[in-house]
Design a protein around this motif. Structure first.
Motif, mmCIF file in Angstrom:
data_model
loop_
_atom_site.group_PDB
_atom_site.id
_atom_site.type_symbol
_atom_site.label_atom_id
_atom_site.label_comp_id
_atom_site.label_asym_id
_atom_site.label_seq_id
_atom_site.Cartn_x
_atom_site.Cartn_y
_atom_site.Cartn_z
ATOM 1 N N LEU A 97 -29.854 4.050 28.244
ATOM 2 C CA LEU A 97 -28.508 4.601 28.459
ATOM 3 C C LEU A 97 -28.002 5.286 27.192
ATOM 4 O O LEU A 97 -27.442 6.378 27.238
ATOM 5 C CB LEU A 97 -27.540 3.491 28.875
ATOM 6 C CG LEU A 97 -27.786 2.880 30.256
ATOM 7 C CD1 LEU A 97 -26.905 1.654 30.456
ATOM 8 C CD2 LEU A 97 -27.547 3.908 31.354
ATOM 9 N N GLN A 100 -29.462 8.775 26.552
ATOM 10 C CA GLN A 100 -29.185 9.859 27.501
ATOM 11 C C GLN A 100 -28.613 11.097 26.817
ATOM 12 O O GLN A 100 -28.946 12.218 27.186
ATOM 13 C CB GLN A 100 -28.230 9.391 28.595
ATOM 14 C CG GLN A 100 -28.908 8.537 29.620
ATOM 15 C CD GLN A 100 -27.959 8.092 30.724
ATOM 16 O OE1 GLN A 100 -26.755 8.246 30.632
ATOM 17 N NE2 GLN A 100 -28.526 7.531 31.776
ATOM 18 N N ALA A 101 -27.776 10.909 25.816
ATOM 19 C CA ALA A 101 -27.171 12.065 25.135
ATOM 20 C C ALA A 101 -28.218 12.905 24.409
ATOM 21 O O ALA A 101 -28.057 14.115 24.258
ATOM 22 C CB ALA A 101 -26.111 11.589 24.144
ATOM 23 N N CYS A 140 -34.765 10.166 29.271
ATOM 24 C CA CYS A 140 -33.520 9.528 29.708
ATOM 25 C C CYS A 140 -32.476 10.617 29.914
ATOM 26 O O CYS A 140 -31.961 11.168 28.948
ATOM 27 C CB CYS A 140 -33.033 8.549 28.655
ATOM 28 S SG CYS A 140 -34.236 7.296 28.196
ATOM 29 N N GLN A 141 -32.199 10.907 31.161
ATOM 30 C CA GLN A 141 -31.207 11.936 31.452
ATOM 31 C C GLN A 141 -30.088 11.340 32.259
ATOM 32 O O GLN A 141 -30.323 10.520 33.156
ATOM 33 C CB GLN A 141 -31.858 13.089 32.222
ATOM 34 C CG GLN A 141 -32.945 13.766 31.419
ATOM 35 C CD GLN A 141 -33.710 14.797 32.230
ATOM 36 O OE1 GLN A 141 -33.710 14.769 33.443
ATOM 37 N NE2 GLN A 141 -34.368 15.693 31.539
ATOM 38 N N SER A 142 -28.877 11.736 31.938
ATOM 39 C CA SER A 142 -27.738 11.245 32.695
ATOM 40 C C SER A 142 -27.751 11.860 34.095
ATOM 41 O O SER A 142 -28.157 12.980 34.274
ATOM 42 C CB SER A 142 -26.432 11.544 31.974
ATOM 43 O OG SER A 142 -26.355 12.928 31.683
ATOM 44 N N SER A 143 -27.319 11.062 35.053
ATOM 45 C CA SER A 143 -27.354 11.533 36.437
ATOM 46 C C SER A 143 -25.990 11.998 36.908
ATOM 47 O O SER A 143 -25.009 11.824 36.324
ATOM 48 C CB SER A 143 -27.858 10.446 37.354
ATOM 49 O OG SER A 143 -27.327 9.200 37.037
#
Length: 143
Positions: A97, A100-101, A140-143
């Motif tokens: 998490l 993600q940035a 890790c990519q934000s959804s």
């Protein structure tokens, strides 16, 4: 169990150094690498360090660094008696998490370290190798 992270302080350095040495000294001996308390201390000072806790009990620690592309797990160690409780998986999800940035979570692990199985289960994949290490990462990519 309700795990949480607490920022580590300079007072936590001896605990982290001893835990890391205990966990890694066998690998260092096996591969002819030199352990340095001073080297650990210098690295600690330049990293983001967190204690892994359950209530008031400290279970282990994680040490991080970052660049413009990735969040790097530099150390992740649990007290032997606290392994297998799910804290390692929980921490890896928290780091995904956090990453993600930046987009990628990365780490390096000794090839024969059983922790690599935990990393694979958590969605990390082997992307390279160096001598006795696997380089692993998770997008890790934000959804």
């Amino acid at each position: 169990m309700a795990f949480h992270l607490r920022p580590a302080t300079d007072q936590d350095l001896p605990f982290a150094r001893a835990l890391t040495y205990e966990a890694m000294s066998g690998y260092y001996l096996q591969y002819g690498l030199m352990w340095s308390n001073d080297g650990f201390d210098v690295a600690w000072a330049g990293r983001e360090n967190w204690l892994i806790c359950n209530d008031n009990a400290v279970l282990g620690f994680i040490s991080l660094s970052r660049d413009s592309r990735a969040l790097y797990i530099r150390e992740l160690h649990m007290l032997e008696a606290c392994r297998g409780l799910g804290a390692g998986s929980w921490v890896l999800e928290q780091m995904a998490l956090k990453a993600q940035a930046l987009g990628v979570l990365r780490l390096t692990v000794f090839k024969n370290n059983p922790a690599r199985r935990l990393y694979l289960r958590s969605g990390m994949r082997i992307v390279g190798e160096e001598h006795c290490f696997w380089r692993m990462e998770r997008v890790c990519q934000s959804s």
